[in-house]
Design a protein around this motif. Structure first.
Motif, short mmCIF file in Angstrom:
data_model
loop_
_atom_site.label_atom_id
_atom_site.label_comp_id
_atom_site.label_asym_id
_atom_site.label_seq_id
_atom_site.Cartn_x
_atom_site.Cartn_y
_atom_site.Cartn_z
N ASP A 98 0.83 -1.21 0.00
CA ASP A 98 0.00 0.00 0.00
C ASP A 98 0.85 1.25 0.00
OD1 ASP A 98 -2.43 -1.38 2.29
OD2 ASP A 98 -2.35 -1.44 0.11
N ALA A 99 2.03 1.17 0.59
CA ALA A 99 2.87 2.34 0.77
C ALA A 99 4.34 1.99 0.50
CB ALA A 99 2.70 2.89 2.17
N PRO A 100 4.74 1.94 -0.78
CA PRO A 100 6.15 1.62 -1.05
C PRO A 100 7.07 2.75 -0.61
CG PRO A 100 5.03 2.21 -3.08
CD PRO A 100 3.99 2.16 -2.00
N THR A 101 8.22 2.37 -0.06
CA THR A 101 9.23 3.34 0.35
C THR A 101 10.41 3.21 -0.60
OG1 THR A 101 8.54 3.20 2.66
CG2 THR A 101 10.74 4.06 2.24
N VAL A 102 10.84 4.35 -1.13
CA VAL A 102 11.94 4.36 -2.10
C VAL A 102 13.03 5.33 -1.63
CG1 VAL A 102 10.48 3.74 -4.06
CG2 VAL A 102 10.79 6.14 -3.49
N ASP A 103 14.21 5.15 -2.15
CA ASP A 103 15.34 6.04 -1.84
C ASP A 103 15.38 7.15 -2.88
OD1 ASP A 103 16.28 4.60 0.39
OD2 ASP A 103 17.26 3.16 -0.94
N THR A 104 14.85 8.32 -2.52
CA THR A 104 14.86 9.45 -3.44
C THR A 104 16.06 10.35 -3.22
OG1 THR A 104 13.50 10.74 -1.91
CG2 THR A 104 12.35 9.57 -3.67
N GLY A 105 16.70 10.24 -2.08
CA GLY A 105 17.78 11.16 -1.73
C GLY A 105 17.18 12.46 -1.20
N SER A 106 18.00 13.27 -0.57
CA SER A 106 17.52 14.55 -0.03
C SER A 106 17.55 15.61 -1.09
CB SER A 106 18.41 14.97 1.14
OG SER A 106 18.31 14.03 2.19
N GLY A 107 16.57 16.53 -1.02
CA GLY A 107 16.51 17.65 -1.96
C GLY A 107 15.22 17.67 -2.73
N PRO A 108 15.12 18.56 -3.73
CA PRO A 108 13.90 18.67 -4.51
C PRO A 108 13.69 17.45 -5.41
CG PRO A 108 15.59 20.11 -5.40
CD PRO A 108 16.14 19.51 -4.14
N VAL A 109 12.47 16.92 -5.40
CA VAL A 109 12.13 15.72 -6.16
C VAL A 109 10.96 16.04 -7.08
CG1 VAL A 109 11.37 13.31 -6.02
CG2 VAL A 109 12.94 14.22 -4.30
N ALA A 110 11.08 15.68 -8.35
CA ALA A 110 9.99 15.80 -9.31
C ALA A 110 9.49 14.40 -9.62
CB ALA A 110 10.46 16.48 -10.58
N ILE A 111 8.16 14.24 -9.70
CA ILE A 111 7.60 12.93 -10.01
C ILE A 111 6.57 13.06 -11.12
CG2 ILE A 111 7.96 12.03 -7.68
CD1 ILE A 111 4.96 12.32 -7.17
N THR A 112 6.40 11.98 -11.87
CA THR A 112 5.28 11.86 -12.79
C THR A 112 4.41 10.73 -12.28
OG1 THR A 112 6.46 10.33 -14.26
CG2 THR A 112 6.59 12.69 -14.78
N VAL A 113 3.11 10.89 -12.45
CA VAL A 113 2.14 9.91 -11.99
C VAL A 113 1.34 9.46 -13.20
CG1 VAL A 113 0.19 9.49 -10.44
CG2 VAL A 113 1.99 11.09 -9.77
N ALA A 114 1.26 8.15 -13.43
CA ALA A 114 0.53 7.63 -14.58
C ALA A 114 -0.39 6.50 -14.15
CB ALA A 114 1.51 7.13 -15.64
N ILE A 115 -1.57 6.47 -14.73
CA ILE A 115 -2.52 5.38 -14.51
C ILE A 115 -2.27 4.37 -15.62
CG2 ILE A 115 -4.95 4.72 -14.45
CD1 ILE A 115 -5.54 7.64 -13.58
N VAL A 116 -1.92 3.15 -15.24
CA VAL A 116 -1.63 2.11 -16.22
C VAL A 116 -2.47 0.88 -15.91
CG1 VAL A 116 0.71 2.94 -16.67
CG2 VAL A 116 0.34 1.26 -14.90
N GLY A 117 -2.71 0.08 -16.92
CA GLY A 117 -3.44 -1.15 -16.73
C GLY A 117 -2.57 -2.19 -16.06
N ALA A 118 -3.19 -3.15 -15.41
CA ALA A 118 -2.46 -4.21 -14.75
C ALA A 118 -2.29 -5.39 -15.71
CB ALA A 118 -3.21 -4.66 -13.50
#
Length: 165
Positions: free
Chosen positions: A125-145
């Motif tokens: 439900d809540a994956p944790t990833v290593d983004t590093g410290s600082g400003p982070v940009a993300i893209t969010v996409a809805i994809v089929g399974a």
């Protein structure tokens, strides 16, 4: 020009603008650009991903996928979806929400996926990833399974940004 090409150009332009805005900030600025993550999930500045869901009555409806983020520790980010169970009873029940991230300060990048409706899959439900410290940009996409490639389609990607501690 095809729609996918236009979306790629728009997404690339938006991320480049975010990078210029962050890179162009004065070095002595006291406040970071964007919300700074805490241990409690917060909504990040974003344009949510938009998809289509078909209700039990056969009526189309929009599916908005926004992302919440929190920081369990320095340089780590946990993503969650603030979704009600309403999409779980539509054709969008088997969609995945894919998050691609890049840290604009150090170049750390990666991808993770979430399911809006967890009973249908084994992804956390809540994956944790290593983004590093600082400003982070993300893209969010809805994809089929897998097995349901058209779930939530057609869709438009979303973008967001935050500062990871």
């Amino acid at each position: 020009m095809r729609v996918s090409t236009r979306l790629s150009i728009l997404t690339g332009t938006a991320l480049a603008a975010a990078g210029v805005a962050v890179a162009g900030a004065p070095a002595a600025a006291a406040d970071p650009i964007g919300p700074t993550l805490t241990s409690a999930p917060i909504s990040v500045y974003q344009i949510p991903a938009v998809g289509v869901q078909i209700t039990g009555l056969g009526l189309p409806d929009l599916l908005f996928s926004s992302v919440n983020a929190s920081s369990p520790g320095k340089g780590r980010t946990t993503f969650t979806l603030p979704v009600s169970d309403a999409p779980c009873w539509t054709s969008a029940a088997l969609t995945l929400v894919r998050i691609n991230y890049v840290n604009l300060a150090n170049g750390t990048s990666g991808s993770t996926s979430l399911r809006p409706c967890t009973p249908y899959g084994s992804l956390p439900d809540a994956p944790t990833v290593d983004t590093g410290s600082g400003p982070v940009a993300i893209t969010v996409a809805i994809v089929g399974a897998e097995g349901y490639p058209n779930a939530g389609q057609p869709s438009l990607p979303g973008i967001a940004g935050f500062v990871a501690p």
